[in-house]
Scaffold this motif. Structure first.
Motif, PDB file in Angstrom:
ATOM      1  N   ALA A  53       5.644  -2.754   7.483  1.00 52.94           N
ATOM      2  CA  ALA A  53       6.327  -1.469   7.324  1.00 52.94           C
ATOM      3  C   ALA A  53       5.319  -0.327   7.303  1.00 52.94           C
ATOM      4  O   ALA A  53       5.570   0.764   7.851  1.00 52.94           O
ATOM      5  N   VAL A  54       4.165  -0.552   6.680  1.00 54.95           N
ATOM      6  CA  VAL A  54       3.110   0.459   6.679  1.00 54.95           C
ATOM      7  C   VAL A  54       2.614   0.710   8.090  1.00 54.95           C
ATOM      8  O   VAL A  54       2.510   1.860   8.546  1.00 54.95           O
ATOM      9  N   GLU A  55       2.325  -0.349   8.808  1.00 57.13           N
ATOM     10  CA  GLU A  55       1.796  -0.191  10.165  1.00 57.13           C
ATOM     11  C   GLU A  55       2.800   0.502  11.075  1.00 57.13           C
ATOM     12  O   GLU A  55       2.428   1.339  11.904  1.00 57.13           O
ATOM     13  N   ALA A  56       4.078   0.191  10.909  1.00 58.90           N
ATOM     14  CA  ALA A  56       5.110   0.809  11.732  1.00 58.90           C
ATOM     15  C   ALA A  56       5.242   2.306  11.453  1.00 58.90           C
ATOM     16  O   ALA A  56       5.684   3.071  12.327  1.00 58.90           O
ATOM     17  N   ALA A  57       4.878   2.736  10.250  1.00 55.06           N
ATOM     18  CA  ALA A  57       5.024   4.150   9.866  1.00 55.06           C
ATOM     19  C   ALA A  57       3.825   5.001  10.252  1.00 55.06           C
ATOM     20  O   ALA A  57       3.866   6.234  10.131  1.00 55.06           O
ATOM     21  N   ILE A  58       2.752   4.389  10.718  1.00 54.27           N
ATOM     22  CA  ILE A  58       1.548   5.142  11.065  1.00 54.27           C
ATOM     23  C   ILE A  58       1.779   5.952  12.343  1.00 54.27           C
ATOM     24  O   ILE A  58       2.326   5.455  13.327  1.00 54.27           O
ATOM     25  N   THR A  59       1.363   7.217  12.298  1.00 51.57           N
ATOM     26  CA  THR A  59       1.438   8.106  13.460  1.00 51.57           C
ATOM     27  C   THR A  59       0.062   8.728  13.684  1.00 51.57           C
ATOM     28  O   THR A  59      -0.896   8.457  12.952  1.00 51.57           O
ATOM     29  N   ASP A  60      -0.021   9.588  14.695  1.00 50.95           N
ATOM     30  CA  ASP A  60      -1.293  10.285  14.955  1.00 50.95           C
ATOM     31  C   ASP A  60      -1.669  11.209  13.810  1.00 50.95           C
ATOM     32  O   ASP A  60      -2.829  11.616  13.690  1.00 50.95           O
ATOM     33  N   GLU A  61      -0.697  11.556  12.952  1.00 55.26           N
ATOM     34  CA  GLU A  61      -0.959  12.465  11.834  1.00 55.26           C
ATOM     35  C   GLU A  61      -1.325  11.726  10.551  1.00 55.26           C
ATOM     36  O   GLU A  61      -1.634  12.360   9.541  1.00 55.26           O
ATOM     37  N   THR A  62      -1.289  10.404  10.564  1.00 53.80           N
ATOM     38  CA  THR A  62      -1.546   9.649   9.336  1.00 53.80           C
ATOM     39  C   THR A  62      -3.023   9.693   8.966  1.00 53.80           C
ATOM     40  O   THR A  62      -3.886   9.324   9.772  1.00 53.80           O
ATOM     41  N   ALA A  63      -3.310  10.122   7.754  1.00 54.33           N
ATOM     42  CA  ALA A  63      -4.685  10.145   7.250  1.00 54.33           C
ATOM     43  C   ALA A  63      -4.969   8.964   6.343  1.00 54.33           C
ATOM     44  O   ALA A  63      -6.101   8.472   6.290  1.00 54.33           O
ATOM     45  N   ALA A  64      -3.956   8.500   5.607  1.00 55.97           N
ATOM     46  CA  ALA A  64      -4.183   7.471   4.601  1.00 55.97           C
ATOM     47  C   ALA A  64      -2.873   6.794   4.243  1.00 55.97           C
ATOM     48  O   ALA A  64      -1.783   7.326   4.511  1.00 55.97           O
ATOM     49  N   PHE A  65      -2.979   5.628   3.638  1.00 60.05           N
ATOM     50  CA  PHE A  65      -1.828   4.999   3.001  1.00 60.05           C
ATOM     51  C   PHE A  65      -2.274   4.442   1.656  1.00 60.05           C
ATOM     52  O   PHE A  65      -3.430   4.068   1.467  1.00 60.05           O
ATOM     53  N   VAL A  66      -1.336   4.428   0.706  1.00 56.35           N
ATOM     54  CA  VAL A  66      -1.634   4.032  -0.667  1.00 56.35           C
ATOM     55  C   VAL A  66      -1.066   2.644  -0.946  1.00 56.35           C
ATOM     56  O   VAL A  66       0.090   2.359  -0.612  1.00 56.35           O
ATOM     57  N   VAL A  67      -1.893   1.809  -1.551  1.00 57.45           N
ATOM     58  CA  VAL A  67      -1.481   0.496  -2.026  1.00 57.45           C
ATOM     59  C   VAL A  67      -1.743   0.461  -3.528  1.00 57.45           C
ATOM     60  O   VAL A  67      -2.796   0.907  -3.988  1.00 57.45           O
ATOM     61  N   CYS A  68      -0.782  -0.068  -4.297  1.00 59.62           N
ATOM     62  CA  CYS A  68      -0.967  -0.194  -5.739  1.00 59.62           C
ATOM     63  C   CYS A  68      -0.556  -1.602  -6.150  1.00 59.62           C
ATOM     64  O   CYS A  68       0.612  -1.980  -5.998  1.00 59.62           O
ATOM     65  N   SER A  69      -1.520  -2.366  -6.626  1.00 58.10           N
ATOM     66  CA  SER A  69      -1.236  -3.735  -7.047  1.00 58.10           C
ATOM     67  C   SER A  69      -2.191  -4.141  -8.150  1.00 58.10           C
ATOM     68  O   SER A  69      -3.402  -4.001  -7.984  1.00 58.10           O
ATOM     69  N   PRO A  70      -1.623  -4.666  -9.266  1.00 56.14           N
ATOM     70  CA  PRO A  70      -0.218  -4.668  -9.664  1.00 56.14           C
ATOM     71  C   PRO A  70       0.337  -3.245  -9.706  1.00 56.14           C
ATOM     72  O   PRO A  70      -0.399  -2.302  -9.963  1.00 56.14           O
ATOM     73  N   ALA A  71       1.630  -3.137  -9.468  1.00 57.01           N
ATOM     74  CA  ALA A  71       2.187  -1.824  -9.155  1.00 57.01           C
ATOM     75  C   ALA A  71       2.878  -1.166 -10.338  1.00 57.01           C
ATOM     76  O   ALA A  71       3.543  -1.812 -11.146  1.00 57.01           O
ATOM     77  N   ASN A  72       2.706   0.110 -10.421  1.00 55.31           N
ATOM     78  CA  ASN A  72       3.523   1.008 -11.215  1.00 55.31           C
ATOM     79  C   ASN A  72       4.443   1.699 -10.206  1.00 55.31           C
ATOM     80  O   ASN A  72       3.931   2.301  -9.252  1.00 55.31           O
ATOM     81  N   PRO A  73       5.774   1.594 -10.347  1.00 54.52           N
ATOM     82  CA  PRO A  73       6.551   1.230 -11.525  1.00 54.52           C
ATOM     83  C   PRO A  73       7.149  -0.186 -11.512  1.00 54.52           C
ATOM     84  O   PRO A  73       7.941  -0.508 -12.388  1.00 54.52           O
ATOM     85  N   THR A  74       6.806  -1.011 -10.539  1.00 57.48           N
ATOM     86  CA  THR A  74       7.574  -2.234 -10.303  1.00 57.48           C
ATOM     87  C   THR A  74       7.005  -3.483 -10.956  1.00 57.48           C
ATOM     88  O   THR A  74       7.724  -4.467 -11.158  1.00 57.48           O
ATOM     89  N   GLY A  75       5.690  -3.506 -11.244  1.00 57.49           N
ATOM     90  CA  GLY A  75       5.051  -4.714 -11.729  1.00 57.49           C
ATOM     91  C   GLY A  75       4.775  -5.736 -10.642  1.00 57.49           C
ATOM     92  O   GLY A  75       4.321  -6.849 -10.929  1.00 57.49           O
ATOM     93  N   ALA A  76       5.011  -5.386  -9.388  1.00 55.38           N
ATOM     94  CA  ALA A  76       4.815  -6.322  -8.286  1.00 55.38           C
ATOM     95  C   ALA A  76       3.323  -6.496  -7.991  1.00 55.38           C
ATOM     96  O   ALA A  76       2.535  -5.560  -8.140  1.00 55.38           O
ATOM     97  N   VAL A  77       2.946  -7.699  -7.551  1.00 53.94           N
ATOM     98  CA  VAL A  77       1.569  -8.009  -7.176  1.00 53.94           C
ATOM     99  C   VAL A  77       1.544  -8.411  -5.709  1.00 53.94           C
ATOM    100  O   VAL A  77       2.265  -9.330  -5.297  1.00 53.94           O
ATOM    101  N   GLN A  78       0.718  -7.724  -4.941  1.00 58.63           N
ATOM    102  CA  GLN A  78       0.592  -8.044  -3.512  1.00 58.63           C
ATOM    103  C   GLN A  78      -0.169  -9.356  -3.335  1.00 58.63           C
ATOM    104  O   GLN A  78      -1.096  -9.658  -4.084  1.00 58.63           O
ATOM    105  N   SER A  79       0.191 -10.126  -2.325  1.00 55.01           N
ATOM    106  CA  SER A  79      -0.491 -11.390  -2.043  1.00 55.01           C
ATOM    107  C   SER A  79      -1.853 -11.119  -1.401  1.00 55.01           C
ATOM    108  O   SER A  79      -2.087 -10.052  -0.824  1.00 55.01           O
ATOM    109  N   PRO A  80      -2.776 -12.085  -1.488  1.00 55.16           N
ATOM    110  CA  PRO A  80      -4.053 -11.933  -0.767  1.00 55.16           C
ATOM    111  C   PRO A  80      -3.855 -11.688   0.723  1.00 55.16           C
ATOM    112  O   PRO A  80      -4.595 -10.909   1.334  1.00 55.16           O
ATOM    113  N   ALA A  81      -2.853 -12.342   1.315  1.00 53.50           N
ATOM    114  CA  ALA A  81      -2.585 -12.132   2.742  1.00 53.50           C
ATOM    115  C   ALA A  81      -2.187 -10.688   3.021  1.00 53.50           C
ATOM    116  O   ALA A  81      -2.601 -10.092   4.031  1.00 53.50           O
TER     117      ALA A  81
END
Length: 370
Positions: free
Chosen positions: A148-176
């Protein structure tokens, strides 16, 4: 001419703060994003000793003391990551570190992809830097999908944010996932801004940093959650030398240096006994299970949080207000983005006894809103 800048007019007071102000003084607060444990004694003692020795009366290096940055580098080494102390800036909490990264990388009109729901500062700091936040919807389990992140990237994209473990969800991203985020940043030549302030508070799975897998990554971290030092305001950012040099240009003018006493406390926390972390994580795991069992008994669907100290159940309309009316503060999911609507963020950084009392109020609210 406008009296105030368009950038500051584009943001407002956090919805979290608005909830706090609306609650009664005696309310049980399950909205706080901070541990309810004391700062480790050896960290406090280090700050006191430094004050009494007259070692904190002057500015430190803009980047922070060499000893602190070496302690931060050693912490990363324990985690299997190679960090040069010269590529570290000690900051006034993780919040300043996020601000530096945004200011150094975002041009007016640039886009920054942010998780939705996600930490409230990502949207606001993007706007303050003149950028445009682009929300990215989460998976059903509330993790961020690299596709979903890669699909949202455009020529104007400077950065994307990843938060893990996450606020507000408590979700943890996998190593993959983390490996994919690093690949995306490198292939598209955009910054992956990795917010890792909850990295040590993991119950299921493991925390891995995208910094292990790619170059276009800046890592934000802090002592705030790991060592229960939110009030000390000591964080850091690390990245490649060229990125750190640009962030330092911002830091030297907006902050000069992080608080000197806090730097000594942070050095001691990072270098001293780490068993306090295990004790805190064990307590949070017990509380998580109490909360999840209680929410399940009410029939509320809650993706199991694998880390941090938040849960984000799906709730009926009017539930948050009904809970607050019964003397328990929770935060409406929409405070964290449009996709948070229909959810509530619950912090379980309180004792089990307090949590059980709060669950009774939630049960009454659930009955009243169904």
């Amino acid at each position: 001419m406008s009296r105030f800048s368009a950038r500051v007019e584009a943001i407002s007071i956090s919805g979290i703060r608005e909830v706090f102000e609306a609650a009664g003084e005696d309310a049980i607060n399950l909205g706080l994003g901070q541990p309810d444990f004391p700062t480790p004694d050896h960290a406090r003692r280090a700050a006191v000793d430094a004050i009494e020795a007259g070692e904190v009366d002057a500015y430190t290096s803009n980047k922070g003391t060499r000893e602190l940055r070496e302690a931060i580098a050693a912490k990363h080494a324990r985690d299997g990551q190679s960090v040069d102390p010269e590529d570290v800036i000690a900051t006034a909490g993780g919040s300043e570190a996020l601000h530096l990264a945004m200011e150094a990388h975002v041009e007016p009109g640039d886009e920054v992809l942010i998780p939705d729901p996600g930490f409230v500062a990502y949207d606001a700091l993007t706007k303050l830097a003149g950028g445009t936040p682009v929300p990215v919807e989460l998976r059903e389990d509330l993790t961020l999908d690299p596709a979903a992140v890669e699909a949202a990237i455009t020529d104007e994209t400077a950065a994307f944010v990843v938060c893990s473990p996450a606020n507000p969800t408590g979700a943890v991203q996998s190593p993959a996932d983390m490996r994919e985020f690093a690949r995306i940043a490198d292939e598209h030549d955009v910054l992956c801004l990795s917010d890792e302030v909850y990295e040590q508070i993991v119950f299921d799975g493991e925390h891995r940093s995208p910094m292990e897998f790619g170059e276009n990554v800046a890592v934000v971290n802090a002592c705030s959650k790991t060592y229960s030092m939110t009030g000390w305001r000591l964080g850091w950012v690390t990245s490649t030398t060229d990125r750190i040099e640009r962030m330092l240009r911002v830091h030297q003018y907006v902050q000069a240096c992080a608080s000197a006493p806090a730097q000594y406390a942070a050095e001691a926390a990072l270098s001293g006994p780490q068993d306090v972390i295990d004790e805190m994580v064990g307590a949070f795991a017990e509380r998580r299970d109490v909360l999840l069992d209680g929410l399940a008994d009410m029939g509320l669907e809650t993706p199991t949080p694998s880390g941090a100290f938040y849960a984000m159940p799906r709730v009926p309309e009017g539930w948050v207000d009904a809970v607050i009316d019964r003397g328990v503060v929770v935060v409406p999911g929409e405070a964290f983005g449009a996709n948070g609507a229909g959810h509530a963020r619950i912090s379980y950084a309180v004792s089990v006894e307090t949590l059980k009392e709060a669950l009774e109020a939630m049960r009454a609210a659930t009955r009243a809103t169904r």
